[in-house]
Design a protein around this motif. Structure first.
Motif, PDB file in Angstrom:
ATOM      1  N   GLY A 278       0.830  -1.194   0.000  1.00 45.49           N
ATOM      2  CA  GLY A 278       0.000   0.000   0.000  1.00 45.49           C
ATOM      3  C   GLY A 278       0.868   1.248   0.000  1.00 45.49           C
ATOM      4  N   ARG A 279       0.279   2.360  -0.369  1.00 45.33           N
ATOM      5  CA  ARG A 279       1.041   3.605  -0.483  1.00 45.33           C
ATOM      6  C   ARG A 279       1.614   4.049   0.850  1.00 45.33           C
ATOM      7  NH1 ARG A 279       4.207   6.619  -0.529  1.00 45.33           N
ATOM      8  NH2 ARG A 279       4.558   8.554  -1.673  1.00 45.33           N
ATOM      9  N   TRP A 280       0.959   3.692   1.957  1.00 44.89           N
ATOM     10  CA  TRP A 280       1.421   4.160   3.249  1.00 44.89           C
ATOM     11  C   TRP A 280       2.019   3.050   4.102  1.00 44.89           C
ATOM     12  CZ3 TRP A 280       2.277   8.928   2.842  1.00 44.89           C
ATOM     13  CH2 TRP A 280       1.456   9.727   2.042  1.00 44.89           C
ATOM     14  N   THR A 281       2.716   2.156   3.455  1.00 46.46           N
ATOM     15  CA  THR A 281       3.573   1.229   4.189  1.00 46.46           C
ATOM     16  C   THR A 281       4.883   1.940   4.511  1.00 46.46           C
ATOM     17  OG1 THR A 281       4.409   0.366   2.109  1.00 46.46           O
ATOM     18  CG2 THR A 281       2.599  -0.844   3.123  1.00 46.46           C
ATOM     19  N   ALA A 282       5.621   1.404   5.474  1.00 48.94           N
ATOM     20  CA  ALA A 282       6.842   2.080   5.918  1.00 48.94           C
ATOM     21  C   ALA A 282       7.857   2.233   4.795  1.00 48.94           C
ATOM     22  CB  ALA A 282       7.453   1.316   7.098  1.00 48.94           C
ATOM     23  N   THR A 283       8.056   1.177   3.998  1.00 47.27           N
ATOM     24  CA  THR A 283       9.030   1.254   2.907  1.00 47.27           C
ATOM     25  C   THR A 283       8.672   2.363   1.932  1.00 47.27           C
ATOM     26  OG1 THR A 283       9.561  -1.099   3.069  1.00 47.27           O
ATOM     27  CG2 THR A 283      10.063  -0.015   0.986  1.00 47.27           C
ATOM     28  N   ALA A 284       7.385   2.519   1.651  1.00 47.52           N
ATOM     29  CA  ALA A 284       6.938   3.506   0.667  1.00 47.52           C
ATOM     30  C   ALA A 284       7.184   4.937   1.114  1.00 47.52           C
ATOM     31  CB  ALA A 284       5.458   3.303   0.364  1.00 47.52           C
ATOM     32  N   THR A 285       7.448   5.146   2.412  1.00 50.29           N
ATOM     33  CA  THR A 285       7.642   6.506   2.910  1.00 50.29           C
ATOM     34  C   THR A 285       9.107   6.940   2.899  1.00 50.29           C
ATOM     35  OG1 THR A 285       7.831   5.773   5.217  1.00 50.29           O
ATOM     36  CG2 THR A 285       5.622   6.302   4.405  1.00 50.29           C
ATOM     37  N   SER A 286      10.014   6.063   2.490  1.00 50.81           N
ATOM     38  CA  SER A 286      11.432   6.427   2.462  1.00 50.81           C
ATOM     39  C   SER A 286      11.693   7.498   1.404  1.00 50.81           C
ATOM     40  CB  SER A 286      12.293   5.198   2.158  1.00 50.81           C
ATOM     41  OG  SER A 286      13.644   5.571   1.944  1.00 50.81           O
ATOM     42  N   HIS A 287      12.456   8.503   1.786  1.00 49.96           N
ATOM     43  CA  HIS A 287      12.763   9.566   0.808  1.00 49.96           C
ATOM     44  C   HIS A 287      13.791   9.084  -0.211  1.00 49.96           C
ATOM     45  CE1 HIS A 287      16.846  11.089   1.768  1.00 49.96           C
ATOM     46  NE2 HIS A 287      16.591  10.690   3.000  1.00 49.96           N
ATOM     47  N   TYR A 288      14.398   7.921   0.018  1.00 56.16           N
ATOM     48  CA  TYR A 288      15.342   7.358  -0.941  1.00 56.16           C
ATOM     49  C   TYR A 288      14.646   6.615  -2.077  1.00 56.16           C
ATOM     50  CZ  TYR A 288      19.427   8.323   1.992  1.00 56.16           C
ATOM     51  OH  TYR A 288      20.430   8.941   2.697  1.00 56.16           O
ATOM     52  N   LEU A 289      13.338   6.433  -1.969  1.00 61.92           N
ATOM     53  CA  LEU A 289      12.612   5.663  -2.973  1.00 61.92           C
ATOM     54  C   LEU A 289      12.244   6.544  -4.160  1.00 61.92           C
ATOM     55  CD1 LEU A 289      11.722   2.709  -3.101  1.00 61.92           C
ATOM     56  CD2 LEU A 289       9.488   3.413  -2.253  1.00 61.92           C
ATOM     57  N   THR A 290      12.586   6.078  -5.358  1.00 64.94           N
ATOM     58  CA  THR A 290      12.284   6.815  -6.590  1.00 64.94           C
ATOM     59  C   THR A 290      10.864   6.539  -7.066  1.00 64.94           C
ATOM     60  OG1 THR A 290      14.604   6.682  -7.258  1.00 64.94           O
ATOM     61  CG2 THR A 290      12.994   7.175  -8.982  1.00 64.94           C
ATOM     62  N   GLY A 291      10.450   5.270  -7.014  1.00 69.98           N
ATOM     63  CA  GLY A 291       9.132   4.905  -7.513  1.00 69.98           C
ATOM     64  C   GLY A 291       8.417   3.954  -6.574  1.00 69.98           C
ATOM     65  N   VAL A 292       7.170   4.274  -6.245  1.00 72.79           N
ATOM     66  CA  VAL A 292       6.328   3.426  -5.398  1.00 72.79           C
ATOM     67  C   VAL A 292       5.294   2.752  -6.299  1.00 72.79           C
ATOM     68  CG1 VAL A 292       4.717   3.346  -3.460  1.00 72.79           C
ATOM     69  CG2 VAL A 292       6.633   4.959  -3.417  1.00 72.79           C
ATOM     70  N   HIS A 293       5.291   1.431  -6.310  1.00 73.03           N
ATOM     71  CA  HIS A 293       4.379   0.668  -7.162  1.00 73.03           C
ATOM     72  C   HIS A 293       3.476  -0.182  -6.269  1.00 73.03           C
ATOM     73  CE1 HIS A 293       6.847   1.704 -10.729  1.00 73.03           C
ATOM     74  NE2 HIS A 293       7.836   1.634  -9.850  1.00 73.03           N
ATOM     75  N   VAL A 294       2.266   0.303  -6.061  1.00 72.97           N
ATOM     76  CA  VAL A 294       1.327  -0.386  -5.166  1.00 72.97           C
ATOM     77  C   VAL A 294       0.726  -1.572  -5.906  1.00 72.97           C
ATOM     78  CG1 VAL A 294      -0.751  -0.162  -3.769  1.00 72.97           C
ATOM     79  CG2 VAL A 294       0.843   1.771  -3.947  1.00 72.97           C
ATOM     80  N   ARG A 295       1.125  -2.757  -5.507  1.00 75.55           N
ATOM     81  CA  ARG A 295       0.643  -3.993  -6.130  1.00 75.55           C
ATOM     82  C   ARG A 295       0.404  -5.026  -5.029  1.00 75.55           C
ATOM     83  NH1 ARG A 295       1.199  -0.683  -9.548  1.00 75.55           N
ATOM     84  NH2 ARG A 295       1.703  -0.971 -11.766  1.00 75.55           N
TER      85      ARG A 295
END
Length: 412
Positions: free
Chosen positions: A49-66
């Protein structure tokens, strides 16, 4: 701690963190996101989901909710992975954080090759190694010590195996995908007597577990090897370390560990990988049995391990960085491993309390010191920890309290 260099990775080649199944509280992906992100490599991640902990990292370039469960048909899962990889717009190095995705990527490498850079591992090998029964056969065929095990097909056979192996008995969910679809136990579980075993009876359904000889903790030590192998199992980078605590105690994931060079164990792991032709990242769990002086292989995870960030060379290379260097045609520098600790905060506190209660002694919980790598806390990427604390305040606390109560009850 020695100063570590910043290795030069190809920043034009992105990374895709591939995931199958539901692991919203896993700290494994965030470690890889930070490892690549600090070097300027674009990192994309498949998340629940968009608001999982990994998805909130500022080092992440692309979040793919699947969101996936692992119960979907293989063709559907592969299409999901392929579509995400294709959307990145250029070939990306694939990094798996679960057994299921590692199996799928190996088995469908040809389909994914235009969009993903993958190690040339034999297609059927990750599934064989991740299957507990398959691993036992691999160990026997290659003269690798391992605990005595059985793969019963029925509950009656499981009862017979328990009588032969003796109690206490260790049960592990048998294979990738089946552990998500119809697990008999929630995690590696110690069964103390036949009454406990019969309480797990699911009727006519196949148990889908490995029954394994119990190695007493008072006579054993828990070790692991994290490594990267090139074509035909040639080792590119090998680390060894020792587990100090886990959660749940006696069969859970590592909450406290330290890196420790062990040439004998490194040689055992690399020799096995050469023999079977394993290629890619792997995390192997061993138990050193002081009664016969042998390291016994208990798990072979064909992916990055949850505590992989414990291990790094003095030149700044960990296993995911080594994989990227190799798959982008760059040399993997050798170098001694840093000696340091890895800790999973709150869960290690609970593990320390559980072990102290069981051993009737004061808790030995030391505050993190310089050189300790923490699973969540990170000064240059603080939001994932804050979000993880907020997200798990309710459900994780309730679940943890239940496990702690159960552990204390069994220890009595």
């Amino acid at each position: 701690m020695p100063h570590t260099a910043r290795p030069e990775l190809d920043r034009d080649v992105p990374v895709l963190m591939v995931r199958v199944g539901h692991y919203p509280y896993s700290h494994s992906p965030i470690g890889a996101v930070r490892s690549f992100g600090r070097l300027g490599v674009p990192v994309h991640a498949m998340v629940e989901g968009r608001w999982t902990a990994t998805a909130t990292s500022h080092y992440l370039t692309g979040v793919h909710v699947r969101p996936t469960t692992g119960r979907e048909p293989a063709a559907e899962l592969i299409e999901t992975i392929r579509s995400v990889a294709h959307s990145i717009g250029r070939p990306a190095v694939a990094v798996c954080t679960d057994d299921e995705s590692a199996c799928l990527l190996a088995e469908h490498a040809a389909e994914l090759a235009p969009d993903l850079l993958l190690p040339p591992v034999p297609a059927d090998l990750p599934r064989r190694l991740a299957d507990k029964g398959g691993l036992y056969q691999v160990c026997r065929a290659n003269d690798v010590p391992s605990p005595r095990s059985a793969t019963p097909a029925t509950m009656d056979e499981l009862l017979d195996a328990a009588r032969e192996l003796g109690y206490p008995l260790v049960l592990k969910n048998l294979a990738p995908f089946s552990r998500l679809d119809h697990p008999l136990v929630s995690h590696t579980t110690v069964i103390h007597d036949e009454a406990d075993l019969r309480a797990l009876d699911r009727g006519p359904a196949q148990p889908a577990v490995l029954a394994q000889e119990f190695l007493p903790p008072e006579h054993c030590e828990d070790w692991f090897t994290h490594l990267v192998c090139g074509p035909c199992g040639v080792p590119l980078l090998v680390f060894t370390g020792r587990k100090e605590r886990d959660w749940p105690p006696g069969g859970g994931f590592t909450t406290l560990a330290h890196s420790l060079p062990n040439p004998e164990l490194a040689a055992l792991a690399t020799d096995l990988c050469r023999r079977i032709g394993y290629s890619g990242i792997a995390d192997l769990d061993w138990r050193y049995d002081r009664r016969d002086g042998r390291y016994k292989l208990v798990d072979f995870n064909p992916r990055q391990g949850a505590q992989f960030r414990l291990f790094e060379t003095t030149g700044g290379i960990d296993v995911v960085r080594a994989l990227h260097l190799w798959l982008t045609g760059r040399p993997v520098p050798d170098g001694p491993q840093l000696v340091r600790r890895f800790r999973v905060g709150r869960l290690d506190l609970l593990s320390a309390a559980a072990h102290a209660w069981q051993d009737r002694r004061p808790p030995r919980y030391l505050l993190p010191t310089r050189g300790t790598v923490r699973a969540w806390a990170c000064h240059d990427d603080p939001v994932p920890l804050l979000y993880e604390l907020a997200r798990t305040a309710g459900t994780a606390t309730t679940r943890t309290a239940g496990r702690l109560t159960g552990h204390f009850a069994r220890a009595r």
